[in-house]
Design a protein around this motif. Structure first.
Motif, PDB file in Angstrom:
ATOM      1  N   CYS A 132       0.825  -1.208   0.000  1.00 31.91           N
ATOM      2  CA  CYS A 132       0.000   0.000   0.000  1.00 31.91           C
ATOM      3  C   CYS A 132       0.856   1.252   0.000  1.00 31.91           C
ATOM      4  N   GLU A 133       1.966   1.223   0.747  1.00 28.02           N
ATOM      5  CA  GLU A 133       2.858   2.382   0.778  1.00 28.02           C
ATOM      6  C   GLU A 133       3.493   2.627  -0.591  1.00 28.02           C
ATOM      7  N   VAL A 134       3.856   1.555  -1.273  1.00 30.71           N
ATOM      8  CA  VAL A 134       4.440   1.715  -2.616  1.00 30.71           C
ATOM      9  C   VAL A 134       3.402   2.312  -3.564  1.00 30.71           C
ATOM     10  N   VAL A 135       2.186   1.785  -3.494  1.00 30.19           N
ATOM     11  CA  VAL A 135       1.128   2.316  -4.355  1.00 30.19           C
ATOM     12  C   VAL A 135       0.832   3.768  -4.024  1.00 30.19           C
ATOM     13  N   SER A 137       2.889   5.942  -2.698  1.00 29.04           N
ATOM     14  CA  SER A 137       4.006   6.760  -3.176  1.00 29.04           C
ATOM     15  C   SER A 137       3.884   7.025  -4.670  1.00 29.04           C
ATOM     16  N   GLY A 138       3.501   5.982  -5.420  1.00 24.24           N
ATOM     17  CA  GLY A 138       3.309   6.164  -6.855  1.00 24.24           C
ATOM     18  C   GLY A 138       2.188   7.145  -7.167  1.00 24.24           C
ATOM     19  N   ILE A 139       1.106   7.074  -6.400  1.00 23.99           N
ATOM     20  CA  ILE A 139      -0.019   7.992  -6.613  1.00 23.99           C
ATOM     21  C   ILE A 139       0.398   9.421  -6.303  1.00 23.99           C
ATOM     22  N   GLU A 140       1.135   9.613  -5.197  1.00 18.35           N
ATOM     23  CA  GLU A 140       1.599  10.956  -4.845  1.00 18.35           C
ATOM     24  C   GLU A 140       2.521  11.524  -5.921  1.00 18.35           C
ATOM     25  N   GLU A 141       3.366  10.670  -6.486  1.00 17.89           N
ATOM     26  CA  GLU A 141       4.252  11.135  -7.559  1.00 17.89           C
ATOM     27  C   GLU A 141       3.450  11.561  -8.780  1.00 17.89           C
ATOM     28  N   GLN A 142       2.430  10.780  -9.120  1.00 17.59           N
ATOM     29  CA  GLN A 142       1.590  11.136 -10.260  1.00 17.59           C
ATOM     30  C   GLN A 142       0.823  12.428  -9.992  1.00 17.59           C
ATOM     31  N   ARG A 145       3.219  15.298 -10.472  1.00 18.07           N
ATOM     32  CA  ARG A 145       3.433  15.569 -11.893  1.00 18.07           C
ATOM     33  C   ARG A 145       2.226  16.266 -12.501  1.00 18.07           C
TER      34      ARG A 145
END
Length: 226
Positions: A132-135, A137-142, A145
């Motif tokens: 969940c943390e990886v997901v 982090s990916g959402i926050e990066e998107q 952007r």
């Protein structure tokens, strides 16, 4: 959960039977049936229902052959009746695939958890949290952007709007200057159109004078000859 204090008492057979109902299956009961209290048909079917739940936690499409063996039923008709009872009791939800001879499970209730299973569950939950943390982090990066792209587009829009506004001002000033130059003195403009140029007037006047003199001279000559 079953109280462990019953394990060392005179009720130890009952404790073991309760443990089977909490965690075990019908085959576990059959393996120790000689040392356990007897079960009624309703109790046996209840334990069979729980055994199907245990199987459903491992596999979602359970073959009839496995169910017949684990539940110790004689034929498919008894098996299907048992599954239908479990569905009506809301123990599980699914469908009987008679063509492929299997039970397809969509949902089943949960059973009690043994203490020795807690470490496995904790590890599984930790892995799930890490995923969940990886997901996240990916959402926050998107999202970052997307916000950056939005800011760039907004800045570009403001720049274009500023350039358009400046261009409109320039066109407005140029148009006003041209209009002012054209309509500065309309009477003078008309006078200039009416009066010919100085050089042109003198030439035309001299031509008219010479032509008039010529006509007068010819008139005198004509009168003398007569």
């Amino acid at each position: 959960p079953v109280s462990p204090q019953l394990a060392d008492s005179e009720f130890s057979p009952v404790f073991r039977l309760l443990t089977i109902f909490a965690y075990g299956t019908y085959t576990d009961y059959l393996a120790e049936a000689a040392n356990l209290p007897p079960l009624t048909e309703a109790q046996k079917n209840k334990l069979r229902h729980l055994s199907v739940v245990t199987l459903a936690a491992k596999i979602k499409c359970i073959p009839y052959s496995v169910l017949l063996e684990q539940l110790q039923l004689k034929n498919v008709r008894q098996l299907e009746d048992l599954v239908i009872e479990a569905v009506y009791a809301d123990v599980l939800r699914g469908s009987l695939d008679q063509r492929n001879q299997r039970l397809e499970v969509d949902y089943s209730i949960g059973r009690d958890i043994r203490r020795e299973e807690l470490s496995t569950i904790t590890h599984t939950l930790q892995e799930w949290c890490q995923g969940c943390e990886v997901v996240l982090s990916g959402i926050e990066e998107q999202v970052s952007r997307a916000n950056q792209h939005k800011e760039q587009q907004l800045a570009l829009k403001q720049q274009i709007e500023s350039e358009v506004a400046n261009l409109k001002k320039t066109i407005k000033v140029t148009t006003a200057a041209a209009a002012a130059a054209t309509s500065q003195d309309p009477e003078q403009h008309l006078t200039e159109l009416r009066e010919p140029a100085p050089g042109t007037n003198q030439r035309q006047a001299s031509k008219k004078t010479s032509k008039a003199k010529g006509l007068r001279g010819s008139a005198k000559i004509w009168s003398k000859s007569n």
